[in-house]
Design a protein around this motif. Structure first.
Motif, PDB file in Angstrom:
ATOM      1  N   HIS A 167      14.920  29.861 107.674  1.00  8.69           N
ATOM      2  CA  HIS A 167      15.478  28.620 108.203  1.00  8.69           C
ATOM      3  C   HIS A 167      16.825  28.304 107.553  1.00  8.69           C
ATOM      4  O   HIS A 167      17.182  28.874 106.525  1.00  8.69           O
ATOM      5  CB  HIS A 167      14.525  27.444 107.950  1.00  8.69           C
ATOM      6  N   THR A 176      14.685  22.551 110.449  1.00  6.56           N
ATOM      7  CA  THR A 176      14.321  23.181 111.714  1.00  6.56           C
ATOM      8  C   THR A 176      14.805  22.294 112.854  1.00  6.56           C
ATOM      9  O   THR A 176      14.800  21.060 112.733  1.00  6.56           O
ATOM     10  CB  THR A 176      12.789  23.392 111.800  1.00  6.56           C
ATOM     11  N   ASN A 177      15.240  22.927 113.953  1.00  2.09           N
ATOM     12  CA  ASN A 177      15.757  22.127 115.076  1.00  2.09           C
ATOM     13  C   ASN A 177      14.650  21.622 115.994  1.00  2.09           C
ATOM     14  O   ASN A 177      14.929  20.983 117.014  1.00  2.09           O
ATOM     15  CB  ASN A 177      16.793  22.924 115.867  1.00  2.09           C
ATOM     16  N   ALA A 178      13.399  21.899 115.661  1.00  2.00           N
ATOM     17  CA  ALA A 178      12.280  21.362 116.457  1.00  2.00           C
ATOM     18  C   ALA A 178      12.297  19.845 116.340  1.00  2.00           C
ATOM     19  O   ALA A 178      12.267  19.293 115.246  1.00  2.00           O
ATOM     20  CB  ALA A 178      10.956  21.919 115.935  1.00  2.00           C
ATOM     21  N   GLY A 179      12.380  19.158 117.465  1.00  2.00           N
ATOM     22  CA  GLY A 179      12.396  17.694 117.466  1.00  2.00           C
ATOM     23  C   GLY A 179      13.732  17.096 117.068  1.00  2.00           C
ATOM     24  O   GLY A 179      13.793  15.921 116.695  1.00  2.00           O
ATOM     25  N   TRP A 190      18.556  16.955 112.358  1.00  2.00           N
ATOM     26  CA  TRP A 190      17.428  17.881 112.265  1.00  2.00           C
ATOM     27  C   TRP A 190      16.438  17.380 111.220  1.00  2.00           C
ATOM     28  O   TRP A 190      16.832  16.814 110.189  1.00  2.00           O
ATOM     29  CB  TRP A 190      17.903  19.275 111.848  1.00  2.00           C
TER      30      TRP A 190
END
Length: 817
Positions: A167, A176-179, A190
């Motif tokens: 990462h 992490t770019n999730a959400g 992020w």
């Protein structure tokens, strides 16, 4: 090693645990290390040439590990910090030193004609980490040594190694770019996860917390430029660019940007792309990106690669969006931390397995106590003059300040036109302010101060001097206060008002936003009353002396110190040190001392003279010398404890002896820390406030604290939004032989007498005031060009500013409130 030898050079040891208050249990964002490496850890120095950033270093190391695992590494899984350190569970088979060549394949997502790059990795054994010593330190049988520090660092690198390889990492967090959520102006926030190995009593813990940072949105560069410039779509860019916006862009559009295409042929970029690639540019009227000399790329062919950190300061809108993203209730934060631990997946981490490290999957549950609420005292004529606040807050209804100041000579300056700020509206506001202040115990014989309007872009110093004369002439007395009505929240005007009133004229000032002035709400006027009263030498409230015996039994001075540093983009600017000290037996009145010193130095250079000044002021105010000093110090990290112990405590002692050689008051020195990632989550709903946070007065001194030193966490304030951050108190030196209960209760009770609000605050007032004084002193520099949205200035970074000195008549009152 004998006990006597062990105590030499160490910080204050923890006395018996406290028992004051109601026992409860809370969950904290620490995960217990169930098994530590039993074998010694081998430490290697690594040098990668040519020198490249840590992110690329990790790729190089990852490739080295991939091609060498079955060969030179013989199955060993070492961990790397991205810079200079490698840690391994056992010695490498190739001996103490070796050099390897690693060819890094090009990133396949970016076509390039360059050949793969070759790097040299030199590995050299640096030493061995003795884990037995760390075990003994955790049990309180051994001091913290460099070996223990390196062992903790090795564990940090071990738990971060795999996330860092997979990462984007910033500091101790991986992201992490999730959400991810968009921020205004082409940025996005992020979600990140912070992790750190921490020693505690008889065990190691892993602290896991949420973090967040801004990245540039990935995608076409032309879309990014459109968002940064605040345009609706790329077609709006036809209006052109200002010189300020044109960073690394050509001064001419693609259709007019000429370059040498070889063989003596000169062509423009748009024509070149049409002939060479058969691509007709849609935005040939826009400038090109200058890659290097004679190499230009049209905006529309460029892509912003994902994972690039947004390093520019966020503007107001972006900051507001960021706060919304990070502000999460305790329940939600605890769940997200659990998700982070699931992502980390300690149990299936092959590196942890090989080192023999096991980490629990559930947060630690620890003992805590809720301390009793102190009794607050207002003026005896108040209908409710003595009471215990509920859940850390109260209001001024039916209360009069403990000692009301008299305001006789004052003036109003409205920074705006009569049309924007009508005199009638100002008079209505003054009436409401006067009534509120008198209802709350102040005396204001002059209810109609002179009012003057002026231009906010004009001569501020001249205007304030004129207002000062008007105030004096109207009341036939020394002016006490200038109330300034401001048109907006911009920094430049506010900064200049404070510079002039604090360092040129020597009069208290109170700034009021025009929008609040127009509404003239009673609650707003009550808040102004609290500030004005202490600026004029009054006292708002105090704690019953029986509940602060350490202060009331003998002459005692409380001191709070802080240092404010310039921002990273201002290397030539100085740091500002502030020291605030109590001036009475109720610890409600404070005086301040300020010094400007070399930028980014953490130790207060002139602390001895600052302390001496405030000891003299205490003597002149109280008629007695303090017999005890309780010194709270903010802004010190654990790595600087030794420096502070050896430098600043000696400076305080030297200040006392410079007044009289035999004068040796007993000193207690406590470091106060807010910059940490410790959070608490109540197990029982009865032990939480309305926001789901722990109740004010929750104290934790075991389970997650130092193996043997005197430290504790105190959550003294009620939550407003999000998850509350407790304050960490660490006692470095104690000649007053505090018990745990004594220092914890005193620190908590003091949080109820912060002068400018009717709430318990999150850290002790002496330190809070020092922080405010540091911030105020930044405005005392001459010829600054303050930006409207930032606290930094835009002036010439190379010249040292001339800082004004606060006038003596203000130094003895709380002018900074």
């Amino acid at each position: 090693m004998s006990d006597t030898q062990f105590l030499i050079g160490t910080f204050c040891r923890r006395p018996t645990l406290g028992n004051l208050g109601r026992q409860i249990r809370v969950r904290s964002n620490f995960f217990e290390v169930l098994a530590l490496p039993t074998q010694n850890i081998i430490h290697y120095d690594v040098t990668i040439t040519p020198d490249v950033p840590p992110a690329l270093n990790r790729k190089i190391f990852g490739e080295f590990e991939r091609i060498s695992r079955e060969g030179p590494l013989n199955g060993i899984r070492p961990v790397f910090d991205g810079r200079k350190n490698i840690f391994a569970p056992r010695s490498f088979p190739f001996g103490d030193t070796a050099t390897f060549n690693v060819t890094l394949p090009e990133d396949e997502t970016i076509p390039s004609k360059r050949t793969p790059r070759t790097f040299k990795i030199k590995i050299k054994k640096a030493g061995e980490i003795y884990m037995d010593e760390l075990h003994r330190f955790l049990q309180g049988k051994h001091p913290m040594t460099s070996n223990c520090l390196t062992a903790t660092m090795a564990l940090d690198v071990l738990i971060r190694h795999l996330p860092s390889m997979r990462h984007v990492t910033v500091g101790r967090s991986f992201f992490t770019n999730a959400g991810a959520e968009p921020l205004f102006g082409g940025a996005e926030v992020w979600q990140g996860y912070y992790q750190s190995a921490r020693p505690a009593q008889e065990k190691m813990l892993i602290n896991v917390d949420l973090s967040a940072t801004a990245f540039y949105e990935s995608g076409p560069l032309i879309q990014m430029v459109t968002k940064i410039l605040g345009r609706r779509n790329p077609d709006d860019l036809r209006r052109g660019f200002s010189d300020k916006d044109r960073i690394k862009l050509t001064p001419t559009p693609a259709s007019q940007t000429m370059f040498d295409a070889g063989n003596g042929v000169t062509t423009d970029v748009a024509d070149y792309f049409a002939r060479q690639y058969g691509r007709r540019l849609s935005y040939s009227h826009l400038p090109c990106v200058t890659v290097q000399k004679n190499i230009y790329l049209p905006l529309e062919v460029c892509e912003v690669v994902e994972g690039q950190r947004h390093i520019r300061k966020l503007n107001e809108k972006q900051t507001a969006d960021m706060i919304k993203f990070t502000c999460q209730s305790p329940h939600l934060r605890a769940n997200k931390i659990k998700q982070g631990v699931d992502i980390l997946n300690y149990r299936k981490n092959e590196y942890l397995k090989q080192f023999g490290l096991e980490v629990a999957s559930e947060m630690i549950v620890i003992q805590a106590r809720v301390l009793p609420v102190p009794t607050l005292q207002y003026h005896p004529s108040s209908r409710e003059h003595s009471f215990q606040p509920r859940e850390g807050s109260w209001n001024l209804r039916d209360k009069k300040v403990a000692q009301g100041a008299v305001l006789g000579s004052w003036a109003i300056v409205a920074f705006g036109s009569e049309r924007d700020l009508p005199t009638q509206s100002i008079q209505a506001f003054i009436r409401e302010l006067v009534i509120t202040c008198q209802d709350n115990g102040m005396s204001i014989p002059n209810r109609t101060p002179p009012i003057m309007h002026t231009n906010s872009q004009g001569d501020i110093e001249g205007t304030l001097k004129t207002a000062w004369l008007h105030a004096g002439n109207a009341a036939k007395a020394q002016p006490q206060l200038i109330v300034c009505v401001l048109p907006n929240t911009g920094v430049p005007l506010y900064a200049e008002i404070k510079r002039v009133t604090d360092t040129v004229i020597g009069v208290a000032s109170q700034c009021v936003q025009s929008r609040h002035m127009m509404q003239a709400k009673k609650q707003y006027c009550a808040n102004l009353c609290l500030k004005i009263n202490v600026k004029l030498g009054g006292m708002n409230s105090f704690i019953s002396p029986s509940q602060i015996p350490f202060i009331s039994d003998k002459p005692t001075i409380l001191m709070g110190a802080d240092i404010s540093h310039p921002s990273p983009g201002e290397p030539s600017r100085p740091s500002i040190a502030a020291l605030c000290a109590s001036m009475d037996a109720k610890a409600s009145r404070y005086s301040a001392s300020i010094r400007v010193q070399t930028g980014r130095t953490e130790i207060i250079a002139d602390l001895a003279n600052m302390t001496k000044e405030l000891l003299k002021t205490f003597y002149q105010t109280c008629g007695r010398k303090p017999e005890r000093i309780l010194f709270y110090r903010d802004g010190v990290s654990e790595g600087q404890f030794d420096q502070v112990l050896n430098g600043e405590i000696k400076a305080v002692r030297a200040a006392c002896m410079s007044l009289e050689e035999s004068y040796k008051p007993s000193i207690t020195f406590v470091v106060v820390q807010k910059r940490h990632h410790t959070r608490f989550f109540p197990l029982d709903k009865r032990d939480s406030d309305r926001t789901g946070n722990c109740l004010p007065g929750t104290v934790i001194e075991s389970g997650i604290t130092h193996p043997y030193e005197f430290d504790f966490y105190l959550q003294s304030h009620a939550g407003l939004q999000g998850t509350s951050r407790p304050t960490h108190y660490h006692v470095l030196f104690d000649e007053n032989t505090f018990t745990s209960d004594g220092l914890q209760a005193l620190s908590y009770n003091l949080c109820y007498v912060y002068a400018r609000c009717t709430r318990a605050v999150s850290l002790v007032p002496p330190v809070y005031y020092a922080h405010i004084v540091c911030r105020r002193a930044r405005f005392h520099a001459r010829d600054q060009h303050w930006s409207d949205t930032e606290s930094g200035s835009e002036g010439d970074q190379g010249t040292a500013s001339i800082f004004g000195v606060v006038k003596p008549e203000l130094q003895r009152v709380m002018y900074f409130m």
